[in-house]
Design a protein around this motif. Structure first.
Motif, PDB file in Angstrom:
ATOM      1  N   LEU A 216       0.825  -1.194   0.000  1.00  0.00           N
ATOM      2  CA  LEU A 216       0.000   0.000   0.000  1.00  0.00           C
ATOM      3  C   LEU A 216       0.867   1.254   0.000  1.00  0.00           C
ATOM      4  CD1 LEU A 216      -2.838  -0.951   2.507  1.00  0.00           C
ATOM      5  CD2 LEU A 216      -2.772  -1.188   0.022  1.00  0.00           C
ATOM      6  N   ASP A 217       0.324   2.305  -0.558  1.00  0.00           N
ATOM      7  CA  ASP A 217       1.038   3.564  -0.749  1.00  0.00           C
ATOM      8  C   ASP A 217       0.739   4.498   0.428  1.00  0.00           C
ATOM      9  OD1 ASP A 217       2.315   5.780  -1.731  1.00  0.00           O
ATOM     10  OD2 ASP A 217       0.734   6.275  -3.168  1.00  0.00           O
ATOM     11  N   TRP A 218       1.463   4.303   1.523  1.00  0.00           N
ATOM     12  CA  TRP A 218       1.219   5.118   2.714  1.00  0.00           C
ATOM     13  C   TRP A 218       1.668   6.567   2.510  1.00  0.00           C
ATOM     14  CZ3 TRP A 218      -2.030   3.305   6.079  1.00  0.00           C
ATOM     15  CH2 TRP A 218      -2.170   1.925   6.228  1.00  0.00           C
ATOM     16  N   GLN A 219       2.713   6.787   1.731  1.00  0.00           N
ATOM     17  CA  GLN A 219       3.136   8.166   1.463  1.00  0.00           C
ATOM     18  C   GLN A 219       2.051   8.922   0.698  1.00  0.00           C
ATOM     19  OE1 GLN A 219       7.085   8.539  -0.234  1.00  0.00           O
ATOM     20  NE2 GLN A 219       7.821   6.760   0.900  1.00  0.00           N
ATOM     21  N   GLY A 220       1.446   8.250  -0.272  1.00  0.00           N
ATOM     22  CA  GLY A 220       0.344   8.877  -0.991  1.00  0.00           C
ATOM     23  C   GLY A 220      -0.825   9.178  -0.075  1.00  0.00           C
ATOM     24  N   ALA A 221      -1.118   8.245   0.847  1.00  0.00           N
ATOM     25  CA  ALA A 221      -2.219   8.462   1.790  1.00  0.00           C
ATOM     26  C   ALA A 221      -1.942   9.664   2.680  1.00  0.00           C
ATOM     27  CB  ALA A 221      -2.427   7.214   2.641  1.00  0.00           C
ATOM     28  N   ALA A 222      -0.688   9.800   3.149  1.00  0.00           N
ATOM     29  CA  ALA A 222      -0.338  10.941   4.005  1.00  0.00           C
ATOM     30  C   ALA A 222      -0.510  12.255   3.249  1.00  0.00           C
ATOM     31  CB  ALA A 222       1.096  10.793   4.504  1.00  0.00           C
ATOM     32  N   LEU A 223      -0.072  12.301   1.982  1.00  0.00           N
ATOM     33  CA  LEU A 223      -0.239  13.517   1.184  1.00  0.00           C
ATOM     34  C   LEU A 223      -1.714  13.841   0.965  1.00  0.00           C
ATOM     35  CD1 LEU A 223       2.599  13.029  -1.458  1.00  0.00           C
ATOM     36  CD2 LEU A 223       2.477  14.841   0.275  1.00  0.00           C
ATOM     37  N   ALA A 224      -2.534  12.802   0.757  1.00  0.00           N
ATOM     38  CA  ALA A 224      -3.969  13.031   0.559  1.00  0.00           C
ATOM     39  C   ALA A 224      -4.605  13.608   1.816  1.00  0.00           C
ATOM     40  CB  ALA A 224      -4.660  11.723   0.165  1.00  0.00           C
ATOM     41  N   VAL A 225      -4.246  13.053   2.983  1.00  0.00           N
ATOM     42  CA  VAL A 225      -4.798  13.557   4.244  1.00  0.00           C
ATOM     43  C   VAL A 225      -4.411  15.015   4.450  1.00  0.00           C
ATOM     44  CG1 VAL A 225      -4.691  13.341   6.754  1.00  0.00           C
ATOM     45  CG2 VAL A 225      -4.897  11.309   5.350  1.00  0.00           C
ATOM     46  N   LEU A 226      -3.124  15.342   4.228  1.00  0.00           N
ATOM     47  CA  LEU A 226      -2.669  16.714   4.434  1.00  0.00           C
ATOM     48  C   LEU A 226      -3.321  17.677   3.446  1.00  0.00           C
ATOM     49  CD1 LEU A 226       1.124  16.025   5.085  1.00  0.00           C
ATOM     50  CD2 LEU A 226      -0.604  16.698   6.766  1.00  0.00           C
ATOM     51  N   ALA A 227      -3.444  17.262   2.184  1.00  0.00           N
ATOM     52  CA  ALA A 227      -4.062  18.132   1.180  1.00  0.00           C
ATOM     53  C   ALA A 227      -5.518  18.406   1.503  1.00  0.00           C
ATOM     54  CB  ALA A 227      -3.928  17.496  -0.205  1.00  0.00           C
ATOM     55  N   LEU A 228      -6.253  17.358   1.846  1.00  0.00           N
ATOM     56  CA  LEU A 228      -7.669  17.540   2.157  1.00  0.00           C
ATOM     57  C   LEU A 228      -7.860  18.267   3.476  1.00  0.00           C
ATOM     58  CD1 LEU A 228      -9.067  14.100   0.979  1.00  0.00           C
ATOM     59  CD2 LEU A 228      -9.449  16.320  -0.081  1.00  0.00           C
ATOM     60  N   GLY A 229      -6.969  18.006   4.442  1.00  0.00           N
ATOM     61  CA  GLY A 229      -7.058  18.730   5.704  1.00  0.00           C
ATOM     62  C   GLY A 229      -6.837  20.217   5.513  1.00  0.00           C
ATOM     63  N   ALA A 230      -5.849  20.586   4.713  1.00  0.00           N
ATOM     64  CA  ALA A 230      -5.607  22.001   4.428  1.00  0.00           C
ATOM     65  C   ALA A 230      -6.786  22.621   3.685  1.00  0.00           C
ATOM     66  CB  ALA A 230      -4.323  22.158   3.620  1.00  0.00           C
ATOM     67  N   LEU A 231      -7.373  21.854   2.765  1.00  0.00           N
ATOM     68  CA  LEU A 231      -8.535  22.343   2.033  1.00  0.00           C
ATOM     69  C   LEU A 231      -9.716  22.570   2.970  1.00  0.00           C
ATOM     70  CD1 LEU A 231      -9.935  22.997  -0.673  1.00  0.00           C
ATOM     71  CD2 LEU A 231     -10.493  20.560  -0.855  1.00  0.00           C
ATOM     72  N   ALA A 232      -9.963  21.600   3.856  1.00  0.00           N
ATOM     73  CA  ALA A 232     -11.073  21.727   4.810  1.00  0.00           C
ATOM     74  C   ALA A 232     -10.868  22.939   5.718  1.00  0.00           C
ATOM     75  CB  ALA A 232     -11.196  20.452   5.635  1.00  0.00           C
ATOM     76  N   PHE A 233      -9.637  23.123   6.226  1.00  0.00           N
ATOM     77  CA  PHE A 233      -9.348  24.275   7.082  1.00  0.00           C
ATOM     78  C   PHE A 233      -9.576  25.579   6.322  1.00  0.00           C
ATOM     79  CE2 PHE A 233      -6.356  27.554   8.417  1.00  0.00           C
ATOM     80  CZ  PHE A 233      -6.644  27.663   9.774  1.00  0.00           C
ATOM     81  N   SER A 234      -9.087  25.633   5.076  1.00  0.00           N
ATOM     82  CA  SER A 234      -9.202  26.857   4.293  1.00  0.00           C
ATOM     83  C   SER A 234     -10.656  27.234   4.044  1.00  0.00           C
ATOM     84  CB  SER A 234      -8.471  26.686   2.958  1.00  0.00           C
ATOM     85  OG  SER A 234      -8.770  27.730   2.069  1.00  0.00           O
ATOM     86  N   LEU A 235     -11.436  26.269   3.552  1.00  0.00           N
ATOM     87  CA  LEU A 235     -12.817  26.576   3.191  1.00  0.00           C
ATOM     88  C   LEU A 235     -13.667  26.869   4.423  1.00  0.00           C
ATOM     89  CD1 LEU A 235     -13.369  23.945   0.352  1.00  0.00           C
ATOM     90  CD2 LEU A 235     -12.873  26.386   0.125  1.00  0.00           C
ATOM     91  N   THR A 236     -13.419  26.152   5.502  1.00  0.00           N
ATOM     92  CA  THR A 236     -14.167  26.410   6.739  1.00  0.00           C
ATOM     93  C   THR A 236     -13.844  27.793   7.283  1.00  0.00           C
ATOM     94  OG1 THR A 236     -14.165  24.054   7.276  1.00  0.00           O
ATOM     95  CG2 THR A 236     -14.621  25.582   9.073  1.00  0.00           C
ATOM     96  N   ARG A 237     -12.580  28.171   7.250  1.00  0.00           N
ATOM     97  CA  ARG A 237     -12.182  29.494   7.753  1.00  0.00           C
ATOM     98  C   ARG A 237     -12.756  30.603   6.878  1.00  0.00           C
ATOM     99  NH1 ARG A 237      -8.153  30.950  11.509  1.00  0.00           N
ATOM    100  NH2 ARG A 237      -7.448  33.123  11.282  1.00  0.00           N
ATOM    101  N   LEU A 238     -12.801  30.386   5.575  1.00  0.00           N
ATOM    102  CA  LEU A 238     -13.415  31.393   4.697  1.00  0.00           C
ATOM    103  C   LEU A 238     -14.893  31.570   5.020  1.00  0.00           C
ATOM    104  CD1 LEU A 238     -11.805  30.610   1.219  1.00  0.00           C
ATOM    105  CD2 LEU A 238     -11.477  32.671   2.593  1.00  0.00           C
TER     106      LEU A 238
END
Length: 472
Positions: A216-238
Motif C-alpha cells: 500500500l502507498d502510505w506516502q500517498g495516503a499521508a499527502l492526501a490527508v494533508l491536502a484535504l485537511g488544508a482544504l477543509a481548514f481553508s474553506l471552513t475558515r473562509l
C-alpha cells in the motif's frame, strides 16, 4: 478474479442443478444483506450526529471549533482514506477488508460513546472515519464481485436504496435516542448493526482480490490527508471569517501544492494508492465528474434549507426533519427500481433524466420562497428526490463497470472519495457565500439556483459517461 464464495456445488452433494443455482442465489443475497448492514453504519453516522451536537456541546463541554470538528474529522478521514481503503480491499481481499472495517467501526463507536471529553470524541470520530474508509469501498466491491453483470444493477440499486433510507432514518432515530436516553447511545446503536453484518459476513467462503496488487502507498495516503485537511481548514475558515482572510488563502495554496505532490507521487510510485491510469477511461472520469457536481450541489443546498425553514417559515426542528422525507423516501424505495430499469433501458437515459429532474427541483426551491410550503418546498423536494433516485444506482454501477475488474475496490474508493470531497467543498462554499450575503436565508435562493446550474452541468457529464466505451 476469484469469486467471494465457493461454488455451491463444491459444498456438498445437491440433488439438482436447480438446488445449486438456488443456493448460489441465496448466498449472493446474504452477502448483499451484510454489505447493506455494514454500509448503513457509515451512512447513519454521517447524519445522526448533527441531531445530537447541541447536547454534546453542552455536556462534554465543547467550544465552537471542537463542535465543528466532531463532524468534520469524520468526513475528512472518509474522504482522505477511502482511496487507500479501496486499494487495500483489492490487495488483501474484499471480504477481509469488509469484515475488518465493520469490526473497527464497532470498536470506534464504543470509544465514541465512552468519550469523556470533546477532544477524545474527536479522536474516536477520526477512528470511525478511518474504519468507514475501509468498509464503504469494500462493500461495493464485494457486491460487484458477487453478482453477475445481469443482476448487478438491481443489487447496487438495493444497496443505494437502503443507504438512502438509513441516512434518512438517522436524524429521526437519533433525535428520539437523545431525548429518551443519551447522546452516547447514538453510537451504541451501531453495535447490534455491526454484529448482524459480521454474522451475515461470516458465511462468506472464498475471497476476491487483485492478485497483481502490491504494497500500500502510505506516502500517498499521508499527502492526501494533508491536502484535504488544508482544504477543509481553508474553506471552513473562509466561511467563518471574511473572504480576505490571509490564513485561509495560505491554507488553500498549501492544499493545492500538496495535491500536486500527491499526483506526482501517484504517477511515479511503484504501487500507487490511486493508479492514474484508471482515469484513462472516459466513462470513469465523466461519471466521477458527475458525482462531484451532484453532491456539491446537494450538500450546499441542504446546508441552507433547514435555516430557511426555521428562520423564514418558522418550522420546528421536528417539522424540518419531516420536510426531508419527500426527498429521502423516493431515494429509498425507487433506487432499486432504477437499478433494475437500467438493465432494461440502459444507463444513459437515467444518468441524464435524473440530474435534469434534480435541477428542476433545486430551481423550484429557489423560486418558491413565497409559495405555500407544499408548493415551494415539499413538491420540489419530491422532484429532487425522484431525480436522485433515478441516477444513484446507474452512477455507482457505471463507475465500477468502467474500471478493470482488478481495480473494482479502487474504483468504488475513488467514487466514494469524490462524493465526500464534493460534500465538503459544497458546504464550505455555501457557508462562505452566506457570510458574504449576510446570512443563510439571504444566500438561500442563490445557492439553490447555483445547485440547479451545477446539476445541469452534471447531466452533461452523465451523457458523456454513459456513452463512453467501458473499461472492462
Amino acid at each position: 478474479m476469484s469469486g467471494p464464495y465457493r461454488q455451491p456445488c463444491d459444498e456438498g452433494v445437491l440433488r439438482t442443478s436447480g438446488d445449486c443455482e438456488g443456493s448460489a442465489r441465496r448466498k449472493r443475497y446474504l452477502i448483499l444483506t451484510a454489505c447493506v448492514l455494514g454500509s448503513a453504519l457509515v451512512f447513519i453516522d454521517g447524519s445522526v450526529v448533527a441531531v445530537a451536537l447541541p447536547v454534546m456541546r453542552a455536556q462534554l463541554p465543547a467550544d465552537v471549533v471542537q463542535t465543528q470538528w466532531i463532524v468534520n474529522i469524520y468526513m475528512l478521514m472518509l474522504a482522505a482514506f477511502t482511496l487507500l481503503g479501496g486499494a487495500g480491499a483489492d490487495r488483501f481481499g474484499r471480504k477481509r477488508a469488509f469484515l475488518a472495517g465493520v469490526a473497527g467501526f464497532a470498536a470506534a463507536s464504543i470509544f465514541c460513546g465512552l468519550a469523556p471529553s470533546a477532544n477524545t470524541l474527536i479522536a474516536a470520530r477520526a477512528l470511525q472515519g478511518l474504519a468507514g474508509a475501509v468498509l464503504a469501498p469494500a462493500s461495493l466491491a464485494l457486491i460487484a464481485a458477487t453478482f453477475p453483470k445481469a443482476e448487478r444493477g438491481a443489487a447496487i440499486g438495493v444497496w443505494a436504496g437502503a443507504s438512502a433510507l438509513t441516512t434518512a432514518l438517522g436524524p429521526v432515530l437519533g433525535g428520539w435516542i437523545v431525548d429518551v436516553l443519551s447522546w452516547r447511545y447514538i453510537f451504541y446503536l451501531n453495535i447490534p448493526i455491526a454484529l448482524a453484518a459480521l454474522a451475515a459476513g461470516a458465511v462468506f467462503s472464498g475471497e476476491s482480490r487483485d492478485e497483481a496488487a502490491r504494497r500500500l502507498d502510505w506516502q500517498g495516503a499521508a499527502l492526501a490527508v494533508l491536502a484535504l485537511g488544508a482544504l477543509a481548514f481553508s474553506l471552513t475558515r473562509l466561511g467563518e471569517r471574511s473572504i480576505g482572510d490571509l490564513r485561509a488563502w495560505a491554507a488553500l495554496a498549501l492544499s493545492l501544492i500538496l495535491a500536486a505532490a500527491f499526483l506526482m507521487r501517484e504517477k511515479n510510485a511503484p504501487s500507487p494508492m490511486m493508479s492514474l491510469g484508471i482515469f484513462s477511461s472516459l466513462q470513469f472520469s465523466a461519471l466521477n465528474a458527475l458525482t462531484l457536481c451532484l453532491y456539491a450541489a446537494l450538500s450546499s443546498a441542504f446546508l441552507l434549507l433547514p435555516f430557511e425553514l426555521t428562520e423564514a417559515r418558522g418550522l420546528s426542528a421536528a417539522a424540518v426533519g419531516a420536510v426531508f422525507l419527500p426527498f429521502t423516501l423516493p431515494m429509498g424505495f425507487l433506487s432499486s427500481v432504477s437499478g433494475a430499469l437500467q438493465d432494461r433501458v440502459g444507463a444513459r437515459l437515467l444518468l441524464v433524466a435524473g440530474p435534469v429532474l434534480a435541477a428542476l427541483g433545486f430551481a423550484l426551491l429557489a423560486a418558491g420562497r413565497d409559495w405555500p410550503l407544499w408548493a415551494g418546498v415539499l413538491a420540489p423536494m419530491g422532484v429532487t428526490g425522484f431525480g436522485f433516485a433515478l441516477f444513484v444506482a446507474p452512477l455507482t454501477d457505471g463507475v465500477i463497470r468502467a474500471a478493470p475488474e482488478r481495480h473494482e475496490g479502487l474504483a468504488s474508493g475513488v467514487n466514494n472519495a469524490a462524493s465526500r470531497i464534493a460534500g465538503m467543498i459544497g458546504v464550505a462554499l455555501a457557508g462562505a457565500l452566506a457570510a458574504a450575503l449576510g446570512g443563510f436565508t439571504g444566500a438561500y435562493p442563490w445557492i439553490m439556483a447555483g445547485a440547479a446550474a451545477l446539476t445541469l452541468v452534471g447531466a452533461g457529464f452523465g451523457w458523456a459517461g454513459a456513452g463512453a466505451r467501458q473499461g472492462k
